[in-house]
Every structure is written in C-alpha cells, then in structure tokens.
Design a protein around this motif. Structure first.
Motif, short mmCIF file in Angstrom:
data_model
loop_
_atom_site.label_atom_id
_atom_site.label_comp_id
_atom_site.label_asym_id
_atom_site.label_seq_id
_atom_site.Cartn_x
_atom_site.Cartn_y
_atom_site.Cartn_z
N LYS A 1 0.84 -1.20 0.00
CA LYS A 1 0.00 0.00 0.00
C LYS A 1 0.87 1.25 0.00
O LYS A 1 0.59 2.23 -0.71
N ASP A 2 1.96 1.20 0.79
CA ASP A 2 2.90 2.34 0.81
C ASP A 2 3.55 2.51 -0.56
O ASP A 2 3.68 3.62 -1.08
N LEU A 3 3.97 1.40 -1.14
CA LEU A 3 4.68 1.44 -2.42
C LEU A 3 3.78 1.91 -3.56
O LEU A 3 4.26 2.45 -4.56
N SER A 4 2.49 1.72 -3.41
CA SER A 4 1.56 2.10 -4.48
C SER A 4 1.56 3.60 -4.74
O SER A 4 1.10 4.07 -5.78
N GLN A 5 2.12 4.37 -3.79
CA GLN A 5 2.15 5.83 -3.94
C GLN A 5 3.50 6.34 -4.45
O GLN A 5 3.71 7.55 -4.53
N MET A 6 4.41 5.44 -4.78
CA MET A 6 5.77 5.86 -5.12
C MET A 6 5.86 6.76 -6.35
O MET A 6 6.82 7.52 -6.51
N MET A 7 4.88 6.70 -7.23
CA MET A 7 4.96 7.48 -8.47
C MET A 7 4.06 8.70 -8.47
O MET A 7 4.01 9.43 -9.47
N ASP A 8 3.37 8.92 -7.38
CA ASP A 8 2.34 9.97 -7.36
C ASP A 8 2.88 11.36 -7.67
O ASP A 8 2.17 12.18 -8.26
N GLY A 9 4.11 11.66 -7.29
CA GLY A 9 4.61 13.03 -7.45
C GLY A 9 5.34 13.29 -8.75
O GLY A 9 5.95 14.36 -8.91
N TYR A 10 5.29 12.36 -9.70
CA TYR A 10 6.11 12.50 -10.91
C TYR A 10 5.28 12.55 -12.19
O TYR A 10 4.21 11.94 -12.29
N THR A 11 5.83 13.28 -13.17
CA THR A 11 5.21 13.30 -14.51
C THR A 11 5.90 12.32 -15.44
O THR A 11 5.29 11.86 -16.40
N SER A 12 7.18 11.99 -15.14
CA SER A 12 7.89 11.00 -15.97
C SER A 12 9.04 10.38 -15.19
O SER A 12 9.61 11.00 -14.29
N LEU A 13 9.35 9.13 -15.54
CA LEU A 13 10.45 8.39 -14.94
C LEU A 13 11.26 7.75 -16.05
O LEU A 13 10.69 7.15 -16.98
#
Length: 302
Positions: free
Chosen positions: A226-238
């Motif tokens: 559940k914690d890891l599911s938010q790892m990309m929330d703050g980004y527009t691209s990786l």
C-alpha cells in the motif's frame, strides 16, 4: 595343413566376434536398448586432424572437417571464436571411437587439456571431455563438450569472492558467492519496463508484501505494498536506464539472492524539478522470487 587352416579360421572367427561384441546400453531415444561396439581408427584420425586444425587457429581448416549441416549451424561461432583467440593448444590425453550397434555413424570420445589465450589477454586452461559424431563420409556431424575448470583459472569459475560477516564465527563467514538463476534478470527487466511506463499495478507484482529499504540517505524503512503504491504519485515522468544486472547468492545457503543493479535515473516531478542520478542498488529476492529488500546508493550526474 588343413588342421592348421581350420585352427586359424577358428581363431580369426573368435577375434572377429570379440571385435563386434556389444557393451553398455542406451536408455532412451530411437536407439534405446542398443549397445555399443568399438569404432574405427579412421574416425579417431578425423578428430586428431581436427585438433591439429583447431590448434592452428585457422577457422577455415577447422570447419573443413565438419559436415555441411554443422558448418551452417556452427560456422559463425567458429569464425568468431578463432578471431577472438590469439593462441589455442588442445593436448589429447585419450581417444576412443565407438558406435551404436548397426549404425554407420561413429562416436569419438576425446579427453584432453586445453590452454587458451585471447587477443584481449584473457587466459584459461580447461580439462575437457568431448563427444564427436563422425558420419559415414568422414565428417564431424555433431559435437558435445563437457569441462571442469582448474582453480587456478583467471575466470570462469562457478563460485568466487568471499562473504565477510561482522562476526567471524558466523557460519557463512568466508563463503564464496555463486551466480543465482531463479529468473531475477527477467524480473528486473520487466520491472524496469513497467516502472518507466509508470504502471504501478504491474510494478507492485514484483514486490513481497513487506519490503525493507535503506534509501540513498541511509534511512531505514519497512514499507507495505500500500505504501509502495504511492511511489509514483509526485512524478510526470520516470526514466530508469539499467546498464548492469548481477544476481548472486552465498554458496551453500538457501536460494535467497542479492541482485546488484547499476543504472541511471531521471525523475521529473510535477513541480518541474528534476532528479538525475547514477545508481547502485541491491535488490533482495526472497524464497518466493519477490523483492523483499532494497539498499540504494547514488551519485549526482551532470
């Protein structure tokens, strides 16, 4: 005189029968149940001629002793191998031709040592056992090689290095490392692809339910899916570009492995800021083949 002729015929018959006597047994395939007979010196000589051509490091001479089918199958590799080699010295120790009863093809078993020196300076010495099939036209039509690697070899060992623990009495202290092969490379490549696509659903399938992480700043965390599911929330691209994957385990332990991954990564945040680093990360794959731990190290990129 007739008596001596008869005795001679009997002796010849006995030796002929002995030469054709079968031994051993094949347990599977089209020849299952059949035994082996001695082959011919002609087939042995074909292999010895091949060894001579091989040692001359001349791909054309080497391939000339192979059947057209084998030339087509192995020709490109053979040419690359001889181009890469500076010096080759195969020294036969023993050779034995045999054949399957009733077959026109023969199998030549060769035991040898071989010293190799490459144009890049790499050197190795191998103990070899090889099986060559020689067809009725006297050409090599198949080949299998088995080897053991001397401990003095510069490379190619199946284990190496040393694991050193803080407690010298720890049972795994001093043990060597081995390559691990439980699908870690394929998993990391798929993980990499999903990560760059920001496909969090697929990314999470590679993780265990709980993951212990030591991040780039030395912070120790234990995160759930559940914690890891938010790892990309703050980004527009990786943009994570892997340039090396090395899966290893400690010898004579359970299958848990550590996968060293070297890479570069550029993250663009929603606020416009850019994170651009060179990375070394160690991913721990648990007994179920899931990522259960990550240690991260980084340095800045210009």
């Amino acid at each position: 005189m007739k008596k001596f002729v008869l005795v001679g015929a009997i002796v010849a018959s006995v030796f002929s029968a002995s030469a054709q006597q079968t031994a051993g047994k094949i347990f599977s395939g089209k020849d299952a149940g059949k035994g082996f007979q001695l082959g011919s010196e002609k087939s042995s000589q074909v292999i010895l001629d091949m060894v001579k051509a091989y040692n001359s490091n001349d791909s054309e001479k080497d391939l000339a002793l192979y059947s057209p089918e084998m030339q087509k199958k192995t020709g490109d590799f053979n040419k690359r191998w001889h181009a890469y080699s500076k010096k080759l010295n195969n020294v036969p120790y023993a050779i034995l031709p045999i054949k399957v009863a009733g077959s026109t093809d023969e199998i030549v078993m060769l035991q040898s040592t071989e010293e190799r020196e490459a144009i890049d300076g790499s050197k190795e010495k191998m103990n070899l056992f090889e099986l060559f099939k020689v067809d009725k036209s006297g050409k090599i039509s198949d080949f299998n090689q088995y080897s053991s690697i001397p401990k003095s070899n510069e490379f190619g060992q199946t284990s190496g290095g040393k694991f050193i623990t803080a407690d010298p009495k720890n049972e795994v202290n001093g043990r060597a490392f081995q390559f691990s092969n439980r699908g870690e490379i394929e998993a990391m490549e798929k993980f990499n692809k999903a990560y760059n696509a920001m496909d969090i659903t697929t990314v999470l399938t590679f993780f265990a339910e709980k993951v212990k992480i030591t991040d780039f700043d030395g912070n120790k965390l234990e995160l759930t899916k559940k914690d890891l599911s938010q790892m990309m929330d703050g980004y527009t691209s990786l943009d994570w570009k892997i340039n090396g994957i090395l899966p290893i385990k400690i010898a004579y332990t359970d299958p848990v492995s550590g996968v060293f991954v070297t890479s570069t990564e550029k993250r663009v945040s929603k606020d416009g800021s850019v994170w651009n680093r060179s990375l070394v990360e160690i991913f721990q794959f648990d007994l179920n083949g899931k990522i259960s731990g990550i240690d991260q190290y980084s340095q800045g990129r210009k």
